[in-house]
Scaffold this active site. Sequence first.
Site, short mmCIF file in Angstrom:
data_model
loop_
_atom_site.label_atom_id
_atom_site.label_comp_id
_atom_site.label_asym_id
_atom_site.label_seq_id
_atom_site.Cartn_x
_atom_site.Cartn_y
_atom_site.Cartn_z
CB THR A 44 -1.13 -0.23 1.23
OG1 THR A 44 -1.91 -1.17 1.08
CG2 THR A 44 -1.56 1.24 1.63
CB THR A 85 1.17 -0.84 4.85
OG1 THR A 85 1.45 -1.91 4.04
CG2 THR A 85 2.33 -0.64 5.49
N1 ASP Z 1 -3.79 -2.72 3.97
C1 ASP Z 1 -4.14 -3.05 2.76
C2 ASP Z 1 -5.53 -3.78 2.39
O1 ASP Z 1 -5.71 -4.76 3.32
C3 ASP Z 1 -3.05 -3.99 1.93
C4 ASP Z 1 -1.82 -3.62 2.31
O2 ASP Z 1 -1.21 -2.64 3.10
O3 ASP Z 1 -0.95 -4.46 2.18
O4 ASP Z 1 -6.16 -3.46 1.59
#
Ligand code: ASP
Length: 703
Positions: free
Chosen positions: A216, A266
């Site tokens: 993210t 993230t």
């Molecule tokens: N947090 C994000 C989601 O779950 C993905 C990530 O940060 O890796 O959509």
Amino acid sequence: MLARYARFIMGIMTALAGVVSLAMTLPSEQAVPAAGEGSAVPHCWSIAIHGGSGTIGREESTELRAEYLAALSAALKVGADRLASGGDALEVCEAVVMVLEDDPHFNAGRGAAFTAAGTHELDASIMDGSSLRCGAVAGVRTVRHPVSLARAVMERLDHVLLVGDGAEAFADTTTLERVPNSFFSTERRRRMLDDALRERARKESAAHTGAAGKGTVGCVALDTHGHLAAATSTGGLTAKRYGRVGDSPIIGAGNFASSVCAVSCTGTGEQFIRHSVARMIAARMELLGESSVEAARYLVGQTLNPDDGGVIVVDAQGRVALVYSSEGMNRGAADCHGRFEVGVFEECAGVRTAAAPRAASAPTRTGLNGTLLCIGGGLDEKNEPVLRRFCELASSAAAATVQPRILIATAASGDQDGECLNIVGGIKSFCPGVVIDTMTRELPTDESVRLIDAADGIFFTGGDQKRITQRYRPEGIDTPECAALRRLLARGGVIAGTSAGDAMMGETMFLTGSSAEALGVGSKTGPQVGPGMALQPWVLTDSHFMERHRIGRLIAALSQSGTRIGIGVSENGCVEFDLSQGTARGIGVVPSLLVEGIGSVGDAVTAQLLQQGAVVDLVDRVRAPRRSFAAAPDTPRIAIDPGASRAASKGCERALYDTALANPGTVARLDLDGWWVEAWVDGAGGSGGLCLRVGSFEANQGL
Ligand code: ASP
């Protein structure tokens, strides 16, 4: 015999003086001065970014890693340049996230993860801390910059969150750039989808979301007007279900900003939603008075599961926290003091927090056992050398039927055998009849673990903190040696250390840095802290304290690491930690100094001389809500003379505390090599101790 004991301790100290100053220096988090209310002086700006917690693995090529670092630098530079020229935090967060969305390395915008259906559904949000205005979109398919659509929701609508077709329809009313869904596709992400689908088929689990596709982007900023903002954008998890929405567009879960802090997250979105991670970090700071690092570490280390991801936080003073439990986190931070650094794994400051083991029922107050001794030398309460006390504690931990075993351990940079020999001499004279083993840095793990498991007491000599960390607890992850050390404590054993050997006992330890550096005088790099051996929570220890003017670096390091209590161990001082009781006890003839609070330049913290025989209940101290302290009395300062030279100034910090204690209602002040420290009796806060404040001449002029 006493003279001999003093000689070997002094030998260690002297050898170390050179080593510590040679240790490597990296830029690190710095506390920055904030302007007073209504002040015309602009705030010092500060920014942090992330590009996801799971994008590349250690096994990937160094070229790829370099690409990520370059991409992070480019985005960080956009934000830093804009903030330096007075840019608004909200504008900056949007602009930086747009850069990251356009960069195919990151899972947001171009380069976004694929859904299981082979398409892209993008989520983003943005929040202005000063007004709490916010906007978010989820399941967007054709908007090149979802973060800008989120901003349009915030500016033009009464709503906060639009999803799917509704978000697309709203986008039709804007001039934002539109692209076909395939614009977001990259070969690398398609391979990740294929891998995830194969894995899912193998596990026959429709619910499996897979951590491989995590990533993210996010940005948090404090601008020169004192405003905070946060923005986050993502393609979500690889192979997510059609319609799945993660935490990134959920205000309070993956993104949040207030007047206290700005947060972007993230990781496994479902977990961040369940625990309202971003809002909870802000709440802990607001309600418990925790620092950004403390609050972030609590959520990442205590609330989330191991490897769930990470967070970036900036607070209203510009202090940055970069905390993650995943293998790495693409990240970067910059500020008005010249900090500019990016990293994926260990290249830049950031706290990798291993999730805390959760004991079903703690057998003791702390769940820990045994004794830690931080030895600066000297005599104990019985007028016996403190090393004798170490021997006695080890002997009483040994089973009655066997000979006690003591292990001398070293991670010294130079002559390790010489280091051990120094201590062997002392141990032999004070604990006749014990079996002595030695453990050097090069000893293979199996052999080291065998020796630790056989020991009743371990003495860590001085050395070089960086090497200790790399050898025994790289990046805050336990090695088998660390686990064995904890087994030793569990059976009531004792671990002692001197100098670097005592610095390693806490969760965090200094790697390098002087007070002047920590306070922004000269190189402006600040103290570098890294993971310690985590043999005890809460306390960061630093040695050679009263004699080497280290109060500045101790205070700055507390702020950087989020540790609540710092203990400066004096030469001829000694502090004993009873882990089962959660107490610290002054042992040596010279008092050590206990500092409490997360200070930074110009903030007051409490200080207490830990006299011989005095006991402090650390559990109570850590659980108590953070106290706030009255400003320094507005009375003439009593200047402490540091002496003509450094050598002559030995002991002037002690004179500072003594003068303050003897003159309530006044402020004792000591000026040293470009930085100052003030001490006064804390009348209003009621701690019954001292307040301390440190600053640099440069920072002082800027305030
Ligand atoms: N947090 C994000 C989601 O779950 C993905 C990530 O940060 O890796 O959509």
